[in-house]
Design a protein around this motif. Structure first.
Motif, short mmCIF file in Angstrom:
data_model
loop_
_atom_site.label_atom_id
_atom_site.label_comp_id
_atom_site.label_asym_id
_atom_site.label_seq_id
_atom_site.Cartn_x
_atom_site.Cartn_y
_atom_site.Cartn_z
N ASN A 72 0.83 -1.22 0.00
CA ASN A 72 0.00 0.00 0.00
C ASN A 72 0.86 1.26 0.00
N ASN A 73 1.83 1.28 -0.89
CA ASN A 73 2.74 2.43 -1.07
C ASN A 73 3.58 2.74 0.16
N GLN A 74 3.74 1.79 1.06
CA GLN A 74 4.61 1.98 2.21
C GLN A 74 5.71 0.92 2.16
N LYS A 75 6.91 1.34 2.53
CA LYS A 75 8.03 0.41 2.57
C LYS A 75 8.10 -0.22 3.96
N LEU A 76 8.12 -1.56 3.96
CA LEU A 76 8.28 -2.31 5.19
C LEU A 76 9.50 -3.21 5.00
N THR A 77 10.24 -3.43 6.06
CA THR A 77 11.40 -4.30 6.00
C THR A 77 11.06 -5.64 6.63
N MET A 78 11.31 -6.71 5.88
CA MET A 78 11.17 -8.06 6.44
C MET A 78 12.58 -8.60 6.64
N THR A 79 12.86 -9.01 7.86
CA THR A 79 14.13 -9.64 8.18
C THR A 79 13.90 -11.14 8.24
N MET A 80 14.67 -11.88 7.45
CA MET A 80 14.53 -13.33 7.38
C MET A 80 15.77 -13.98 7.99
N GLU A 81 15.53 -14.99 8.82
CA GLU A 81 16.59 -15.87 9.29
C GLU A 81 16.21 -17.27 8.83
N ALA A 82 17.15 -17.94 8.16
CA ALA A 82 16.82 -19.23 7.57
C ALA A 82 18.01 -20.18 7.62
N SER A 83 17.68 -21.44 7.70
CA SER A 83 18.67 -22.51 7.70
C SER A 83 18.22 -23.56 6.68
N THR A 103 15.51 -29.04 2.50
CA THR A 103 14.50 -28.40 3.34
C THR A 103 15.00 -27.03 3.82
N LEU A 104 14.11 -26.04 3.74
CA LEU A 104 14.41 -24.69 4.21
C LEU A 104 13.54 -24.40 5.43
N TYR A 107 5.18 -12.18 12.56
CA TYR A 107 6.13 -13.27 12.39
C TYR A 107 5.58 -14.24 11.36
N GLN A 108 6.46 -14.71 10.49
CA GLN A 108 6.10 -15.71 9.49
C GLN A 108 7.10 -16.85 9.63
N GLN A 109 6.65 -18.01 10.07
CA GLN A 109 7.51 -19.18 10.29
C GLN A 109 7.16 -20.22 9.24
N SER A 110 8.17 -20.81 8.60
CA SER A 110 7.86 -21.73 7.51
C SER A 110 8.89 -22.84 7.34
N ILE A 111 8.40 -23.94 6.79
CA ILE A 111 9.24 -25.02 6.30
C ILE A 111 8.82 -25.29 4.87
N LEU A 112 9.80 -25.31 3.97
CA LEU A 112 9.57 -25.65 2.57
C LEU A 112 10.49 -26.82 2.25
N GLN A 113 9.91 -27.97 1.87
CA GLN A 113 10.75 -29.13 1.65
C GLN A 113 10.29 -29.96 0.47
N GLU A 170 11.66 -33.11 12.79
CA GLU A 170 12.05 -31.81 12.22
C GLU A 170 10.91 -30.80 12.31
N HIS A 171 9.72 -31.21 11.91
CA HIS A 171 8.57 -30.29 11.97
C HIS A 171 8.23 -29.98 13.42
N GLU A 172 8.17 -31.00 14.24
CA GLU A 172 7.80 -30.81 15.64
C GLU A 172 8.77 -29.88 16.36
#
Length: 193
Positions: free
Chosen positions: A52-63, A68-69, A160-166, A182-184
């Protein structure tokens, strides 16, 4: 001599069976106000989201471990940003995540709660999605992700957005994957504070 060899092999096999395949560690992100259990050392990156025309910063930490991510993304909305429609922002994030896989599957969220760290701990309402489909590389993948909102006393809001992609290997049943250690561990090890 044969008994010693047999004993050595048994000891070696038992040590191999006890060796964890993943290097689980608790990571505290004080600036992002959460702790999480990652299966390896996470890397950090930031990206700018235009909403909506506003800049937001998303910081991602991932392993990433094998195919699997494991990731946690955080958007901090300052108390001064009163014009942001949070429901629309969460829908925007959801649509972005779901667009990672091609599927004809109907996708509906499940309402869950996520416990905070600290004493006393309390529950934050959250939504969880589960999606199976084709990734950009044509491989069958499973995406499981959650979106959690935390309102802070000073008026700031953390999303917060928490995810697993595998990759789904050997047509493994989804129920078995979801019950895996892993999921648990990853999903129960995440705690905002």
């Amino acid at each position: 001599m044969l008994l010693k060899l047999f004993t050595s092999i048994l000891i070696g096999l038992s040590l191999t069976a006890c060796t964890p395949s993943l290097d689980w560690r608790t990571v505290r992100s004080d600036d992002l106000m959460y702790e999480a259990l990652y299966p390896g050392k996470p890397s950090r990156a930031e990206k700018t989201i235009i909403f909506n025309n506003q800049k937001l910063t998303m910081t991602m930490e991932a392993s990433r471990v094998n195919d699997t991510l494991f990731a946690v993304g955080v958007i901090n909305i300052p108390a001064t940003a009163k014009t942001i429609d949070l429901k629309s922002l969460k829908d925007f994030l959801q649509n972005g995540m779901l667009s990672n896989l091609k599927t004809d599957q109907a996708v509906n969220p499940t309402m869950i709660s996520v416990k905070t760290a600290g004493q006393p701990s309390y529950d934050l309402p959250a939504q969880e999605w589960l999606l199976q489909g084709l990734g950009p590389d044509g491989q069958q993948r499973l995406l499981r992700f959650r979106v959690v909102q935390r309102n802070l006393p000073d008026g700031q809001i953390q999303i917060y957005q928490q995810s697993i992609l595998q990759v789904i290997k050997n047509n493994a049943p989804i129920e078995k994957i979801l019950r895996s250690d892993e999921h648990e561990m990853f999903f129960t090890g995440f705690k905002p504070y």
